[in-house]
Scaffold this motif. Structure first.
Motif, PDB file in Angstrom:
ATOM      1  N   ARG A 165      61.383 105.657 156.511  1.00 33.87           N
ATOM      2  CA  ARG A 165      60.874 105.958 155.179  1.00 33.87           C
ATOM      3  C   ARG A 165      60.917 104.700 154.329  1.00 33.87           C
ATOM      4  O   ARG A 165      61.845 103.895 154.430  1.00 33.87           O
ATOM      5  N   THR A 166      59.931 104.527 153.497  1.00 29.66           N
ATOM      6  CA  THR A 166      59.895 103.357 152.637  1.00 29.66           C
ATOM      7  C   THR A 166      60.822 103.538 151.438  1.00 29.66           C
ATOM      8  O   THR A 166      61.247 104.651 151.121  1.00 29.66           O
ATOM      9  N   ALA A 167      61.122 102.426 150.781  1.00 29.43           N
ATOM     10  CA  ALA A 167      61.973 102.441 149.584  1.00 29.43           C
ATOM     11  C   ALA A 167      61.513 101.330 148.648  1.00 29.43           C
ATOM     12  O   ALA A 167      61.282 100.195 149.084  1.00 29.43           O
ATOM     13  N   ILE A 168      61.373 101.655 147.376  1.00 30.90           N
ATOM     14  CA  ILE A 168      61.001 100.677 146.352  1.00 30.90           C
ATOM     15  C   ILE A 168      62.272 100.326 145.589  1.00 30.90           C
ATOM     16  O   ILE A 168      62.923 101.204 145.013  1.00 30.90           O
ATOM     17  N   VAL A 169      62.638  99.037 145.610  1.00 35.05           N
ATOM     18  CA  VAL A 169      63.935  98.638 145.060  1.00 35.05           C
ATOM     19  C   VAL A 169      63.816  97.367 144.222  1.00 35.05           C
ATOM     20  O   VAL A 169      62.878  96.576 144.374  1.00 35.05           O
ATOM     21  N   ALA A 170      64.797  97.200 143.363  1.00 34.76           N
ATOM     22  CA  ALA A 170      64.912  95.979 142.561  1.00 34.76           C
ATOM     23  C   ALA A 170      66.361  95.837 142.114  1.00 34.76           C
ATOM     24  O   ALA A 170      67.141  96.806 142.162  1.00 34.76           O
ATOM     25  N   ALA A 171      66.733  94.647 141.686  1.00 27.85           N
ATOM     26  CA  ALA A 171      68.078  94.422 141.167  1.00 27.85           C
ATOM     27  C   ALA A 171      68.248  95.173 139.849  1.00 27.85           C
ATOM     28  O   ALA A 171      67.295  95.304 139.066  1.00 27.85           O
ATOM     29  N   PRO A 172      69.447  95.703 139.568  1.00 31.23           N
ATOM     30  CA  PRO A 172      69.663  96.454 138.319  1.00 31.23           C
ATOM     31  C   PRO A 172      69.263  95.672 137.074  1.00 31.23           C
ATOM     32  O   PRO A 172      68.728  96.243 136.116  1.00 31.23           O
ATOM     33  N   ALA A 173      69.506  94.356 137.081  1.00 35.74           N
ATOM     34  CA  ALA A 173      69.205  93.544 135.896  1.00 35.74           C
ATOM     35  C   ALA A 173      67.717  93.549 135.572  1.00 35.74           C
ATOM     36  O   ALA A 173      67.330  93.399 134.410  1.00 35.74           O
ATOM     37  N   LEU A 174      66.866  93.711 136.603  1.00 37.55           N
ATOM     38  CA  LEU A 174      65.427  93.696 136.344  1.00 37.55           C
ATOM     39  C   LEU A 174      65.026  94.874 135.468  1.00 37.55           C
ATOM     40  O   LEU A 174      64.166  94.745 134.591  1.00 37.55           O
ATOM     41  N   PHE A 175      65.661  96.016 135.691  1.00 41.60           N
ATOM     42  CA  PHE A 175      65.307  97.190 134.903  1.00 41.60           C
ATOM     43  C   PHE A 175      65.998  97.218 133.533  1.00 41.60           C
ATOM     44  O   PHE A 175      65.841  98.174 132.789  1.00 41.60           O
ATOM     45  N   GLU A 176      66.744  96.170 133.255  1.00 41.21           N
ATOM     46  CA  GLU A 176      67.205  95.975 131.881  1.00 41.21           C
ATOM     47  C   GLU A 176      66.123  95.288 131.063  1.00 41.21           C
ATOM     48  O   GLU A 176      66.127  95.363 129.827  1.00 41.21           O
ATOM     49  N   ARG A 177      65.188  94.637 131.758  1.00 36.86           N
ATOM     50  CA  ARG A 177      64.092  93.938 131.075  1.00 36.86           C
ATOM     51  C   ARG A 177      62.784  94.720 131.127  1.00 36.86           C
ATOM     52  O   ARG A 177      61.910  94.508 130.302  1.00 36.86           O
ATOM     53  N   TYR A 178      62.646  95.586 132.147  1.00 35.66           N
ATOM     54  CA  TYR A 178      61.409  96.343 132.330  1.00 35.66           C
ATOM     55  C   TYR A 178      61.743  97.830 132.472  1.00 35.66           C
ATOM     56  O   TYR A 178      62.805  98.189 132.986  1.00 35.66           O
ATOM     57  N   PRO A 179      60.829  98.703 132.050  1.00 40.11           N
ATOM     58  CA  PRO A 179      61.049 100.146 132.230  1.00 40.11           C
ATOM     59  C   PRO A 179      60.915 100.528 133.701  1.00 40.11           C
ATOM     60  O   PRO A 179      60.125  99.944 134.438  1.00 40.11           O
ATOM     61  N   ARG A 180      61.698 101.514 134.117  1.00 44.88           N
ATOM     62  CA  ARG A 180      61.602 101.983 135.492  1.00 44.88           C
ATOM     63  C   ARG A 180      60.283 102.734 135.688  1.00 44.88           C
ATOM     64  O   ARG A 180      59.924 103.583 134.877  1.00 44.88           O
ATOM     65  N   PRO A 181      59.576 102.451 136.765  1.00 45.74           N
ATOM     66  CA  PRO A 181      58.302 103.150 136.998  1.00 45.74           C
ATOM     67  C   PRO A 181      58.546 104.594 137.411  1.00 45.74           C
ATOM     68  O   PRO A 181      59.505 104.894 138.135  1.00 45.74           O
ATOM     69  N   THR A 182      57.691 105.481 136.955  1.00 45.86           N
ATOM     70  CA  THR A 182      57.755 106.888 137.361  1.00 45.86           C
ATOM     71  C   THR A 182      56.516 107.297 138.156  1.00 45.86           C
ATOM     72  O   THR A 182      56.439 108.427 138.629  1.00 45.86           O
ATOM     73  N   ALA A 183      55.561 106.391 138.277  1.00 44.07           N
ATOM     74  CA  ALA A 183      54.354 106.619 139.071  1.00 44.07           C
ATOM     75  C   ALA A 183      53.947 105.284 139.694  1.00 44.07           C
ATOM     76  O   ALA A 183      54.233 104.219 139.124  1.00 44.07           O
ATOM     77  N   PRO A 184      53.315 105.311 140.867  1.00 46.44           N
ATOM     78  CA  PRO A 184      52.969 104.065 141.554  1.00 46.44           C
ATOM     79  C   PRO A 184      52.171 103.088 140.696  1.00 46.44           C
ATOM     80  O   PRO A 184      52.410 101.871 140.760  1.00 46.44           O
ATOM     81  N   GLU A 185      51.239 103.575 139.863  1.00 45.18           N
ATOM     82  CA  GLU A 185      50.408 102.658 139.073  1.00 45.18           C
ATOM     83  C   GLU A 185      51.218 101.877 138.044  1.00 45.18           C
ATOM     84  O   GLU A 185      50.788 100.827 137.577  1.00 45.18           O
ATOM     85  N   HIS A 186      52.427 102.353 137.728  1.00 42.81           N
ATOM     86  CA  HIS A 186      53.279 101.623 136.769  1.00 42.81           C
ATOM     87  C   HIS A 186      53.750 100.284 137.346  1.00 42.81           C
ATOM     88  O   HIS A 186      54.172  99.403 136.601  1.00 42.81           O
ATOM     89  N   LEU A 187      53.691 100.158 138.666  1.00 44.15           N
ATOM     90  CA  LEU A 187      54.121  98.909 139.305  1.00 44.15           C
ATOM     91  C   LEU A 187      53.247  97.730 138.903  1.00 44.15           C
ATOM     92  O   LEU A 187      53.678  96.574 138.965  1.00 44.15           O
TER      93      LEU A 187
END
Length: 299
Positions: A165-187
């Motif tokens: 199964r795939t997984a979309i990941v990032a470092a926690p600090a990145l989501f302190e600067r950007y909103p977490r995506p809730t749909a693929p197009e938000h990427l």
């Protein structure tokens, strides 16, 4: 024309398979210079050029292609006949050459190979890591490991691992600067780490939910040619990565990576060992295939 023995043709076949004097010489166990002399001697006795050589490439001439097409099947028959004697020993002996993508090598193949070699100490295995698909037969490989959906239809495939199964990941600090995506197009509004295949094609991230499939062309500051490097870059905070659960689950547990869009991440069929259909399978390959079948999920 002076007589030519099968041993004179063996260096030709090895070079025709590798298209590289260095790699062919390594397989034969001689120097590139010695191999070059052997090929020149064969060409001199045939009074025909078999290879076109430049400083960067080695390619068969028309004469070389014709010779390869005529003698390669005969040499395979000889190899099959000799290998058939392995069945009389009761234990596999010989070498296997396997071509695999880096991710499949680390996640699935290498642990299985290590166990196989413990059981069969008279077998040696060479794993060549290439993310792009190759012509396995012409390159001299006995088997390959890839995702099921990219395996050619004329190959025999054996599952060697669980569904992935795939997984979309990032470092926690990145989501302190950007909103977490809730749909693929938000990427598209996030710094994503791109993956480019050897063919030059940039991979579009694939998602699926409720029967709806979505492919997103992401953008970001970094493009790499390897999924492991994507994960490494994500750990450094460079951007969002597209990986597999098994690759990143330890980092998620350690809270070094954060997972998003989990409900959009599909399962894949998993990794397969594949090999060409041959009239007579070499005994060492047969033992390896049987071992993989016994090790497959659900066995």
């Amino acid at each position: 024309m002076p007589s030519i023995s099968p041993s004179d043709l063996s260096p030709f076949l090895t070079l025709a398979r590798h298209r590289s004097f260095r790699r062919a010489a390594d397989e034969i166990g001689c120097t590139p210079s010695a191999l070059s002399h052997a090929i020149k001697a064969l060409e001199g006795r045939l009074d025909l050029r078999l290879f076109n050589r430049t400083t960067r490439s080695v390619a068969l001439t028309e004469a070389g292609e014709r010779l390869l097409a005529r003698i390669a099947p005969a040499f395979r028959d000889i190899e099959d006949a000799l290998d058939d004697l392995n069945n009389l020993r009761g234990t596999p002996v010989g070498r296997l050459r396997i071509n695999a993508a880096r991710t499949s090598s680390k996640m699935v193949l290498l642990p299985l190979v290590a166990r196989f070699l413990e059981i069969h100490p008279r077998v040696s295995i060479e794993i060549t890591v290439e993310n792009d698909l190759v012509d396995m037969v012409s390159e001299g490989f006995d088997a390959g490991v890839r995702f099921g959906e990219v395996i050619a239809q004329d190959m025999i495939a054996v599952p060697i691992g669980p569904r992935q199964r795939t997984a979309i990941v990032a470092a926690p600090a990145l989501f302190e600067r950007y909103p977490r995506p809730t749909a693929p197009e938000h990427l598209k509004a996030l710094p994503c780490i791109g993956l480019r295949f050897g063919s030059g094609r940039l991979y579009e991230w694939e998602f699926e939910r409720g029967g709806m499939e979505v492919a997103v062309e992401v953008n970001g500051p970094l493009v790499v040619g390897d999924q492991d490097m994507m994960v490494d870059a994500a750990l450094l905070g460079t951007g969002v990565a597209y990986a597999f659960e098994d690759q990143v689950s330890p980092y998620i547990e350690e809270k070094r990576l954060v997972r998003v869009l989990e409900d959009w991440c599909p399962y894949y069929g998993g990794f397969y060992l594949y090999y060409p259909s041959r009239r007579q399978m070499p005994a060492v390959l047969r033992a390896f295939v049987d071992f993989m079948k016994a090790s497959a999920p659900g066995q």
